[in-house]
Motif scaffolding. Sequence first.
Motif, PDB file in Angstrom:
ATOM      1  N   TRP A  45      32.291  40.811  31.998  1.00  0.00           N
ATOM      2  CA  TRP A  45      32.024  41.083  30.590  1.00  0.00           C
ATOM      3  C   TRP A  45      31.718  42.557  30.304  1.00  0.00           C
ATOM      4  O   TRP A  45      32.382  43.193  29.496  1.00  0.00           O
ATOM      5  CB  TRP A  45      30.876  40.207  30.136  1.00  0.00           C
ATOM      6  CG  TRP A  45      30.417  40.393  28.734  1.00  0.00           C
ATOM      7  CD1 TRP A  45      29.341  41.131  28.309  1.00  0.00           C
ATOM      8  CD2 TRP A  45      30.994  39.833  27.551  1.00  0.00           C
ATOM      9  NE1 TRP A  45      29.211  41.060  26.939  1.00  0.00           N
ATOM     10  CE2 TRP A  45      30.216  40.266  26.448  1.00  0.00           C
ATOM     11  CE3 TRP A  45      32.097  39.009  27.310  1.00  0.00           C
ATOM     12  CZ2 TRP A  45      30.494  39.899  25.140  1.00  0.00           C
ATOM     13  CZ3 TRP A  45      32.376  38.633  26.001  1.00  0.00           C
ATOM     14  CH2 TRP A  45      31.585  39.080  24.935  1.00  0.00           C
ATOM     15  N   SER A  46      30.700  43.094  30.947  1.00  0.00           N
ATOM     16  CA  SER A  46      30.306  44.479  30.658  1.00  0.00           C
ATOM     17  C   SER A  46      31.372  45.462  31.118  1.00  0.00           C
ATOM     18  O   SER A  46      31.635  46.475  30.454  1.00  0.00           O
ATOM     19  CB  SER A  46      28.956  44.803  31.310  1.00  0.00           C
ATOM     20  OG  SER A  46      27.921  44.043  30.718  1.00  0.00           O
ATOM     21  N   TYR A  47      31.991  45.182  32.248  1.00  0.00           N
ATOM     22  CA  TYR A  47      33.088  46.025  32.735  1.00  0.00           C
ATOM     23  C   TYR A  47      34.190  46.124  31.691  1.00  0.00           C
ATOM     24  O   TYR A  47      34.715  47.215  31.411  1.00  0.00           O
ATOM     25  CB  TYR A  47      33.641  45.432  34.032  1.00  0.00           C
ATOM     26  CG  TYR A  47      34.943  46.038  34.494  1.00  0.00           C
ATOM     27  CD1 TYR A  47      34.956  47.234  35.223  1.00  0.00           C
ATOM     28  CD2 TYR A  47      36.163  45.416  34.226  1.00  0.00           C
ATOM     29  CE1 TYR A  47      36.153  47.788  35.652  1.00  0.00           C
ATOM     30  CE2 TYR A  47      37.362  45.958  34.653  1.00  0.00           C
ATOM     31  CZ  TYR A  47      37.349  47.148  35.369  1.00  0.00           C
ATOM     32  OH  TYR A  47      38.535  47.688  35.780  1.00  0.00           O
ATOM     33  N   GLN A  48      34.525  44.983  31.089  1.00  0.00           N
ATOM     34  CA  GLN A  48      35.641  44.986  30.150  1.00  0.00           C
ATOM     35  C   GLN A  48      35.274  45.710  28.860  1.00  0.00           C
ATOM     36  O   GLN A  48      36.113  46.402  28.269  1.00  0.00           O
ATOM     37  CB  GLN A  48      36.078  43.550  29.864  1.00  0.00           C
ATOM     38  CG  GLN A  48      37.496  43.427  29.350  1.00  0.00           C
ATOM     39  CD  GLN A  48      38.554  43.844  30.371  1.00  0.00           C
ATOM     40  OE1 GLN A  48      38.282  44.016  31.554  1.00  0.00           O
ATOM     41  NE2 GLN A  48      39.777  44.032  29.906  1.00  0.00           N
ATOM     42  N   GLN A 238      36.736  35.353  34.714  1.00  0.00           N
ATOM     43  CA  GLN A 238      36.067  35.522  33.427  1.00  0.00           C
ATOM     44  C   GLN A 238      36.121  36.971  32.953  1.00  0.00           C
ATOM     45  O   GLN A 238      35.744  37.888  33.690  1.00  0.00           O
ATOM     46  CB  GLN A 238      34.600  35.083  33.573  1.00  0.00           C
ATOM     47  CG  GLN A 238      33.606  35.684  32.608  1.00  0.00           C
ATOM     48  CD  GLN A 238      33.686  35.082  31.206  1.00  0.00           C
ATOM     49  OE1 GLN A 238      34.471  34.180  30.961  1.00  0.00           O
ATOM     50  NE2 GLN A 238      32.884  35.582  30.301  1.00  0.00           N
ATOM     51  N   ALA A 239      36.604  37.163  31.746  1.00  0.00           N
ATOM     52  CA  ALA A 239      36.549  38.422  30.999  1.00  0.00           C
ATOM     53  C   ALA A 239      37.536  39.490  31.470  1.00  0.00           C
ATOM     54  O   ALA A 239      38.075  40.233  30.658  1.00  0.00           O
ATOM     55  CB  ALA A 239      35.129  39.007  30.984  1.00  0.00           C
ATOM     56  N   SER A 240      37.758  39.611  32.766  1.00  0.00           N
ATOM     57  CA  SER A 240      38.746  40.554  33.271  1.00  0.00           C
ATOM     58  C   SER A 240      39.505  39.900  34.418  1.00  0.00           C
ATOM     59  O   SER A 240      39.109  38.847  34.928  1.00  0.00           O
ATOM     60  CB  SER A 240      38.089  41.853  33.743  1.00  0.00           C
ATOM     61  OG  SER A 240      37.337  41.643  34.910  1.00  0.00           O
ATOM     62  N   ASN A 241      40.575  40.520  34.835  1.00  0.00           N
ATOM     63  CA  ASN A 241      41.374  39.988  35.938  1.00  0.00           C
ATOM     64  C   ASN A 241      40.585  40.117  37.236  1.00  0.00           C
ATOM     65  O   ASN A 241      40.353  41.218  37.723  1.00  0.00           O
ATOM     66  CB  ASN A 241      42.697  40.744  36.036  1.00  0.00           C
ATOM     67  CG  ASN A 241      43.630  40.160  37.084  1.00  0.00           C
ATOM     68  OD1 ASN A 241      43.275  39.225  37.793  1.00  0.00           O
ATOM     69  ND2 ASN A 241      44.830  40.704  37.176  1.00  0.00           N
ATOM     70  N   VAL A 255      41.038  37.068  29.712  1.00  0.00           N
ATOM     71  CA  VAL A 255      40.721  38.492  29.637  1.00  0.00           C
ATOM     72  C   VAL A 255      40.337  38.872  28.204  1.00  0.00           C
ATOM     73  O   VAL A 255      41.032  38.518  27.250  1.00  0.00           O
ATOM     74  CB  VAL A 255      41.922  39.341  30.098  1.00  0.00           C
ATOM     75  CG1 VAL A 255      41.641  40.831  29.914  1.00  0.00           C
ATOM     76  CG2 VAL A 255      42.239  39.042  31.560  1.00  0.00           C
ATOM     77  N   ASP A 256      39.216  39.582  28.080  1.00  0.00           N
ATOM     78  CA  ASP A 256      38.776  40.109  26.784  1.00  0.00           C
ATOM     79  C   ASP A 256      39.336  41.531  26.640  1.00  0.00           C
ATOM     80  O   ASP A 256      39.021  42.394  27.451  1.00  0.00           O
ATOM     81  CB  ASP A 256      37.244  40.179  26.713  1.00  0.00           C
ATOM     82  CG  ASP A 256      36.575  38.915  27.215  1.00  0.00           C
ATOM     83  OD1 ASP A 256      37.197  37.839  27.124  1.00  0.00           O
ATOM     84  OD2 ASP A 256      35.430  39.006  27.700  1.00  0.00           O
ATOM     85  N   MET A 290      45.709  36.224  28.840  1.00  0.00           N
ATOM     86  CA  MET A 290      45.635  35.594  30.157  1.00  0.00           C
ATOM     87  C   MET A 290      46.119  36.618  31.175  1.00  0.00           C
ATOM     88  O   MET A 290      47.162  37.255  30.989  1.00  0.00           O
ATOM     89  CB  MET A 290      46.502  34.335  30.232  1.00  0.00           C
ATOM     90  CG  MET A 290      46.209  33.290  29.169  1.00  0.00           C
ATOM     91  SD  MET A 290      44.504  32.679  29.145  1.00  0.00           S
ATOM     92  CE  MET A 290      44.398  31.815  30.729  1.00  0.00           C
ATOM     93  N   SER A 291      45.365  36.771  32.254  1.00  0.00           N
ATOM     94  CA  SER A 291      45.831  37.662  33.316  1.00  0.00           C
ATOM     95  C   SER A 291      47.025  37.013  34.011  1.00  0.00           C
ATOM     96  O   SER A 291      47.278  35.809  33.844  1.00  0.00           O
ATOM     97  CB  SER A 291      44.699  37.928  34.311  1.00  0.00           C
ATOM     98  OG  SER A 291      44.454  36.784  35.121  1.00  0.00           O
ATOM     99  N   PRO A 292      47.797  37.777  34.787  1.00  0.00           N
ATOM    100  CA  PRO A 292      48.965  37.200  35.447  1.00  0.00           C
ATOM    101  C   PRO A 292      48.622  35.936  36.228  1.00  0.00           C
ATOM    102  O   PRO A 292      47.611  35.873  36.932  1.00  0.00           O
ATOM    103  CB  PRO A 292      49.419  38.332  36.380  1.00  0.00           C
ATOM    104  CG  PRO A 292      48.970  39.581  35.692  1.00  0.00           C
ATOM    105  CD  PRO A 292      47.652  39.224  35.062  1.00  0.00           C
ATOM    106  N   PHE A 293      49.463  34.926  36.076  1.00  0.00           N
ATOM    107  CA  PHE A 293      49.256  33.677  36.794  1.00  0.00           C
ATOM    108  C   PHE A 293      49.588  33.879  38.263  1.00  0.00           C
ATOM    109  O   PHE A 293      50.521  34.605  38.613  1.00  0.00           O
ATOM    110  CB  PHE A 293      50.117  32.565  36.198  1.00  0.00           C
ATOM    111  CG  PHE A 293      49.717  32.173  34.802  1.00  0.00           C
ATOM    112  CD1 PHE A 293      48.749  31.199  34.580  1.00  0.00           C
ATOM    113  CD2 PHE A 293      50.299  32.786  33.697  1.00  0.00           C
ATOM    114  CE1 PHE A 293      48.369  30.839  33.290  1.00  0.00           C
ATOM    115  CE2 PHE A 293      49.925  32.440  32.405  1.00  0.00           C
ATOM    116  CZ  PHE A 293      48.957  31.464  32.209  1.00  0.00           C
ATOM    117  N   ASN A 294      48.802  33.231  39.103  1.00  0.00           N
ATOM    118  CA  ASN A 294      48.990  33.358  40.546  1.00  0.00           C
ATOM    119  C   ASN A 294      50.421  32.947  40.926  1.00  0.00           C
ATOM    120  O   ASN A 294      50.919  31.906  40.481  1.00  0.00           O
ATOM    121  CB  ASN A 294      47.972  32.486  41.286  1.00  0.00           C
ATOM    122  CG  ASN A 294      47.866  32.836  42.752  1.00  0.00           C
ATOM    123  OD1 ASN A 294      48.851  32.781  43.494  1.00  0.00           O
ATOM    124  ND2 ASN A 294      46.673  33.206  43.185  1.00  0.00           N
TER     125      ASN A 294
END
Length: 360
Positions: A45-48, A238-241, A255-256, A290-294
């Motif tokens: 969260w804070s990183y993003q 959560q929040a970032s990749n 991803v926020d 959404m971050s890249p799907f595995n």
Amino acid sequence: MTKLTRRSFSALTLAAGAAAAFPARAADPLKVGFIYVGPVGDFGWSYQHDQGRLAIEQELGDRVKTSFVESVPEGADADRVITQLARSGHKLIFTTSFGYMEPTNKVAKNFPDVMFEHATGYMRADNVATYAARFYEGRYVAGILAGRLSKTNKIGYIGSIPIPEVIRGINAFTHSARKINPAIEVTPIWVNEWYNPGKEADAAKALIDQGADIILQHTDSPAPVQTAEERGVLCVGQASNMERFGPTAHMTAIVDHWAPYYVARTKAVLDGTWTSGDVWGGFDSGMVEMSPFNKNLPEAVVAEAKAAQQAIHDGKLHPFSGPIKNQAGEIAIADGATAPDGELLGMNWYVEGVNGKVPG
């Protein structure tokens, strides 16, 4: 950019008082301040949010000077930090956690010439705006993956603070998963903190020990992803990749994406067009991604998840369209109906399939 520590605030306050005797030059940069509930290195969260701050610097250059204070507890300490940011010449202040809502509005009354932006809250004033992202849209997409891929039919969900935002995400995920597999059960464990890697890891271990083969989180550290990787189960970041912390386990992340909003609001202050308001953006605005799907996920499952994401983006699918039942098996959202934003913003009940009670 300035990273502010609490020890530096007394000096900043004195400097602000001395500078008040001199008028600001037109060329002076706009001072933009941020306060974070966790460390900028939480990779969540804070990183993003801090990535959004960096985007302001990159986009606006010497027109701005940004500062941040990290790991500020919600409550009285937030009141003090926000006040000191305002006193030290910051004319735009972003307070980025729900528990900062009342301190933000309290301080704003004393600084009518400062613009405040509060994330995820609902209290506004002439100089206080609110903004949030429709994270639940991403949870719904993640539910499709879980409904298709869980073998035990048990999903673990690590919750932070039991506010409507978090409950809403649990419900969107559970409803989505059970539309595919009605046998799915979701068990939340509440850690009652936004960021505590130790508690988050312990919660993930407990849920896996209870049979969960997929772990969701609405907490801010990558500890649950790391635990899932170690224990050989799947997870959603959560929040970032968070893929780097669980290359095999990490299916995707909600991803926020705050950068465009932060840049636009800062430009509005610079241009003199800033006004208070409320923004709640989802896939359609780019605030949620959404971050890249595995790459190891079945292609058909990924295609189904992407199709749902596109349908939500296009307004053809709403995660809270009925029929949706509550835990008692009663219809909470009727067939053909869609929960209005007001109901979503105050959500304090679980859908069918969630174990346990909403904490009081």
